[in-house]
Design an enzyme around this catalytic site. Structure first.
Site, PDB file in Angstrom:
ATOM      1  N   GLU A 160       0.943  -1.174   0.173  1.00 42.94           N
ATOM      2  CA  GLU A 160      -0.027   0.007   0.030  1.00 42.94           C
ATOM      3  C   GLU A 160       0.699   1.407   0.036  1.00 42.94           C
ATOM      4  O   GLU A 160       0.765   2.103   0.998  1.00 42.94           O
ATOM      5  CB  GLU A 160      -1.050  -0.059   1.294  1.00 42.94           C
ATOM      6  CG  GLU A 160      -1.838  -1.124   1.147  1.00 42.94           C
ATOM      7  CD  GLU A 160      -3.122  -1.221   2.136  1.00 42.94           C
ATOM      8  OE1 GLU A 160      -2.822  -0.103   3.121  1.00 42.94           O
ATOM      9  OE2 GLU A 160      -4.108  -1.810   2.156  1.00 42.94           O
ATOM     10  N   GLU A 189      -4.748  -8.764   1.128  1.00 44.89           N
ATOM     11  CA  GLU A 189      -5.583  -8.356   2.161  1.00 44.89           C
ATOM     12  C   GLU A 189      -6.977  -8.309   2.044  1.00 44.89           C
ATOM     13  O   GLU A 189      -7.461  -7.740   0.722  1.00 44.89           O
ATOM     14  CB  GLU A 189      -5.148  -6.873   2.677  1.00 44.89           C
ATOM     15  CG  GLU A 189      -3.767  -6.888   3.468  1.00 44.89           C
ATOM     16  CD  GLU A 189      -3.720  -5.477   3.829  1.00 44.89           C
ATOM     17  OE1 GLU A 189      -4.389  -4.474   4.191  1.00 44.89           O
ATOM     18  OE2 GLU A 189      -2.337  -5.076   4.048  1.00 44.89           O
TER      19      GLU A 189
END
Length: 945
Positions: free
Chosen positions: A440, A515
């Protein structure tokens, strides 16, 4: 099997005895964990007097070799510091505050708390004269963070990262045959992550001793190639010569593989000795017929024992555990282990557990992996940093696949050096199936800069280990940038982009959900209460762009091209208490809470991830005061059908949808809620929830029956039962604990995300300086036994402008120290540092006597002390300078005030608490007792082998 076990035990004993005997002659390596007996105290980032005047010397440790000052100096007196064992996390020991870091669970440590952001560690070790000629080094598995290390006052270096292991050669600085001092300064004032990271030396430290000619740290690289009927095992061995002289001749390398049956397969070769301070590579290949493969069901392991011989003598023995297995990602069909399709059923996890923070004893790593395995999980993503070596060992031995992840993306030495250390350390672990080089990174995910960085990092990773692919967890869109070039696409959350569209655009790129989920749930709570910061435990969509666990698994399970998914998260963790803030101090994302107690979602996953029949019914059935009101009742199961009964009355049978769950609306009546599961029309399982009576007795249950070594731990479940022996799921009793025998309590928790109770109960140590230190010269060297009266106008600043060529016969010194609050339970000691050759000490006019075990320690009676200012006098004969540049000690010492902690205690939350007990090395049986108001006490005996 018993014969095989005895044979393996004999072989291990023979190898240990052989290595020990060789080590006595300084021939082979020793690797000694030096976790026991460290001294610890807080320093300060900018107030030098609170940092023990470190960095104030005229010549600093950066200007002159060996000039460590303050606690970095070899001779520094640390007797008044706290004595502890590693691993250690000082952040978890602190209280909570709203002004604390949201990310770090509002603990009063680190960022924003200068008095709790610097920690000093010191340890003394003795190295025998026989070690002379060997290479001596310190190996740190991880220190959070920004650590500086000294050895006998010599500065060794700085390691900024809190997660990378590092090693320092101390050979030239050793006092052979005598005492040596290790000093470590840790600066945890800055965070690396947005989650709880702890503070301090939270992983092991090793003392390593090797021959100058040895196998480099992490110097074996094993790859396997599976063929019909056999496996080819290739080992690349890095031989290092740290000797200063050229060594004549060759070295013989014997590579021996020991299989699971104890059988040895060996090969040997002759290679040239590398030049001084050089490394040479040697390759060997061994064929293993009918190998036992490593997989998640049967994690078979082998050992490669590499022996170096020079002139017929063994100079090094290096062991490497490995497994034989194959991995493959396919853009159409997902992931394959040993040629068999396997859907990845993974979780993301931080290194954080109730009571102990990030300083996990080794057994806790196994405890947590076993909990995930019980849930049906087969894969673990290290979020978002390299793990401890012990976690990977647990995954190897228990059968858990691992995504091993570095901390930060980039292309310079900082970033690529971290990748090098991670991969070289971890590439022999069969559990590791993928490297992750980022997560991320929103600033670069969707642009050309992200492409360039990713191409560099994954190419660099491939150069070190070409056997595993590389991934990045991506969340800001699945269209361009990193996602267009990364080898294995890592999708972070369904709502962040169109996964199917990305796959259609990049059909040759395998993908997995790195995720998914990010749901909110509080264990044992079934009605959301925003005022109390409790989220109900029914699985549901948490936010518009996020999906429930069930929605996520249905998506990934029904798409063959997706290798699987990793849930955010397996366990709750401190910090990031979304969707709330203070006073919530832990996350709500976990399938289990911070103790490892399962939330209901665990049983949904167990239903569809596992192979055994499952039937789980929620909620509990203690709803006094809600008689007649409808309660949402859910069943998690992999049965074909489930029938629900209330007090023996059927409420209907329902068919289970694949990857789904069942729901009923039930008007509450006390009694028994029962679910019956059917497969192929036959009753196979029954699950009940019963209304309980009030708590009657405390129950203590350890996670294993006995402890097996000096640092082993038992994770003890604490609960209360009613008169019928039923667990009371709504109990909130406060439980008090005591322990006897050969153990100690190291932490306590209950999984309540809003609990501000202590994780640890430790004695408070306050170090009080002696101020206003003044002196008078005396004409006689006779030391008084009663304090004389000295003229008030004759006092002057101690040691200032002293003429060391014309010293008085003796000096009297006077100083003050402050006792802020006086308690009879406090233990007050004066740790004297010599300001003279012989001395006598008076406190508030009364002579005090040194302890029998330490001639420079004085324990001060409480009746002798005053609240507020106290006066100390020291009458001493002077120390003479031998050389003009000698430095004479001018610090009289420090006052230590120890305030004993209250006993360990914890409230039950939704019926449970957890206490962690560790063996103390004595081998004695441990007796743990638990008491509470109005319930019968519980006692647990834990044998120690």
């Amino acid at each position: 099997m018993k014969i095989l076990s005895r044979r393996l035990n004999f072989m291990c004993l023979f190898l240990l005895v052989t290595c020990y005997c060789l080590a006595q002659n300084g021939s082979v390596r020793e690797d000694i964990i030096i976790d026991q007996g460290w001294r610890f105290s807080f320093g300060h980032p900018f107030e030098t007097d609170k940092d023990f005047n470190h960095g104030t010397a005229y010549f600093s440790y950066l200007s002159k070799t060996g000039n460590g000052d303050g606690p970095a100096a070899k001779a520094f007196d640390d007797r008044a510091w706290r004595l502890l064992n590693l691993p250690h996390d000082w952040a978890v020991e602190q209280s909570f505050s709203e002004s604390g870091s949201f990310s770090h669970g509002f603990k009063t440590a680190g960022k924003g708390f200068a008095d709790k952001s610097i920690g000093w560690y010191r340890k003394k070790i003795t190295l025998p004269e026989g070690d002379l000629g060997r290479i001596i080094s310190l190996k740190f598995d991880g220190v959070f963070r920004n650590s500086k290390v000294w050895f006998n006052g010599h500065f060794l270096g700085t390691e900024e990262s809190g997660y990378d292991g590092f090693e320092y050669d101390v050979t030239a600085y050793v006092n052979y045959g005598g005492e040596n001092t290790i000093a470590v300064r840790v600066d945890a004032s800055m965070e690396e992550g947005w989650f709880y990271e702890g503070a301090g030396i939270y992983r092991h430290i090793h003392l390593q001793k090797v021959n100058p000619l040895h196998i480099k740290t992490n110097g074996t690289y094993i790859t396997t190639d599976i063929k019909p009927g056999y496996a080819s095992v290739k080992a690349q061995i890095s031989i290092e010569n740290r000797g200063t002289n050229t060594i004549a001749g060759d070295v013989e390398i014997v590579s021996t593989i020991v299989d699971s049956k104890g059988k040895e397969i060996a090969t040997k070769q002759i290679v040239s000795v590398p030049k001084p301070f050089n490394i040479s590579l040697s390759d060997s290949e061994i064929r293993i017929n009918n190998p036992l493969l490593w997989d998640i069901e049967n994690p078979n392991l082998y050992r490669l024992v590499t022996t170096l011989k020079q002139d017929g003598k063994i100079v090094d023995i290096y062991e490497t555990t490995f497994g034989i297995r194959s991995i493959r990602f396919d853009a159409e069909e997902g992931f394959f282990l040993n040629g068999k399709h396997l859907k990845l059923q993974g979780t993301n996890n931080h290194q954080d557990h109730a009571g102990v923070g990030t300083a996990l004893p080794d057994e806790l790593q196994y405890f947590r992996i076993k909990k995930l395995k019980e849930m049906g999980s087969n894969a673990y993503r290290c979020s978002h940093h390299p793990p401890t070596p012990e976690l990977l060992e647990a995954c190897d031995r228990l059968g858990m696949l691992v995504i091993d992840e570095t901390r930060l993306m980039g292309i310079n030495n900082l970033h690529l050096g971290a990748i090098t250390r991670m991969i070289e350390r971890d590439r022999n672990h069969p559990s590791v199936f993928c490297w992750s080089v980022g997560n991320e990174e929103w600033a670069i995910e969707g642009n050309i800069m992200g492409e360039r960085i990713t191409n560099t990092m994954q190419g660099f990773a491939r150069s070190i280990d070409p056997t595993r692919p590389v991934t990045v967890g991506i969340s800001s869109g699945f269209k361009s940038g990193i996602s267009s070039v990364v080898e294995i696409m890592g999708y972070n959350y369904l709502g962040n982009g169109d996964i199917d569209a990305h796959r259609n655009q990049f059909k040759q790129q395998p993908g997995m959900g790195t995720e998914e989920g990010s749901t909110f749930a509080t264990r044992g709570i079934y009605v959301t209460d925003d005022a109390k910061h409790y989220q109900n435990a029914y699985d549901r969509k948490p936010r518009p762009t996020f999906y429930s666990i069930e929605e996520g698994w249905k998506f990934y399970a029904t798409r063959p091209y997706l290798a699987g998914m990793f849930i955010w998260t397996g366990f709750d963790y401190r910090g990031e208490p979304t969707p709330y803030g203070w006073p919530s101090v832990t996350s709500y994302f976990g399938m289990m809470d911070v103790c490892g107690f399962p939330k209901d979602n665990v049983y949904y996953l167990k239903s569809w991830w596992g192979k055994e029949p499952v039937l789980h019914l929620l909620p509990h059935w203690n709803w006094q005061g809600m008689e007649g009101k409808e309660i949402d009742v859910w069943a998690y199961s992999n049965c074909d059908e489930v029938e629900l009964f209330l007090n023996n009355k059927s409420l209907g049978k329902k068919k289970m949808e694949q990857y789904g769950h069942l729901e009923w609306k039930v008007a509450y009546q006390p009694g028994t809620l029962e679910a019956v599961g059917y497969k192929n029309g036959k009753k196979v399982l029954t699950e009940t929830q019963k209304t309980t009576a009030k708590p009657e007795k405390i129950k203590l249950t350890p996670h294993k029956p006995r402890l097996t070594n000096a640092t082993d731990v038992a994770v003890v479940t604490v609960e209360v039962a009613d008169k019928n022996g039923l667990h009371v799921p709504t109990a909130g009793d406060e439980i008090n604990f005591s322990i006897k025998g050969g153990g100690r309590i190291i932490g306590v928790g209950n999984g309540d995300p809003t609990s501000l109770e202590n994780d640890k109960f430790i004695d408070a140590i306050n170090l009080v300086s002696i101020t206003g230190f003044k002196e008078q010269a005396l004409t006689t060297a006779t030391l008084p036994q009663q304090l004389p009266s000295y003229p008030e106008n004759a006092w002057k600043e101690a040691f200032k402008d002293r003429d060391y060529k014309n010293l008085a016969a003796a000096y009297v010194y006077r100083g003050q120290f402050n006792v802020a609050s006086k308690s009879k339970t406090d233990v007050v000691s004066f740790f004297y540092q010599k300001v003279g050759v012989d001395a006598v000490v008076f406190v508030n006019g009364t002579k005090v006597t040194a302890t029998a075990d330490d001639a420079q320690k004085y324990v001060l009676n409480a009746d002798l002390l005053k609240q507020g200012a106290n006066t100390i006098h020291i009458v001493a004969t002077p120390v003479h300078k031998v050389k003009d540049w000698d430095v004479i000690n001018a610090n009289p010492g420090v006052i230590q005030i120890v305030t004993p902690s209250e006993p360990y205690k914890r409230k039950l939350f939704s019926g449970y608490a957890q206490i962690i007990v560790q063996a103390d090395g004595s081998g004695k049986e441990i007796i743990l007792s638990a008491t509470a108001k109005d319930v019968k006490a519980g006692t647990l005996a834990i044998p120690v082998k």
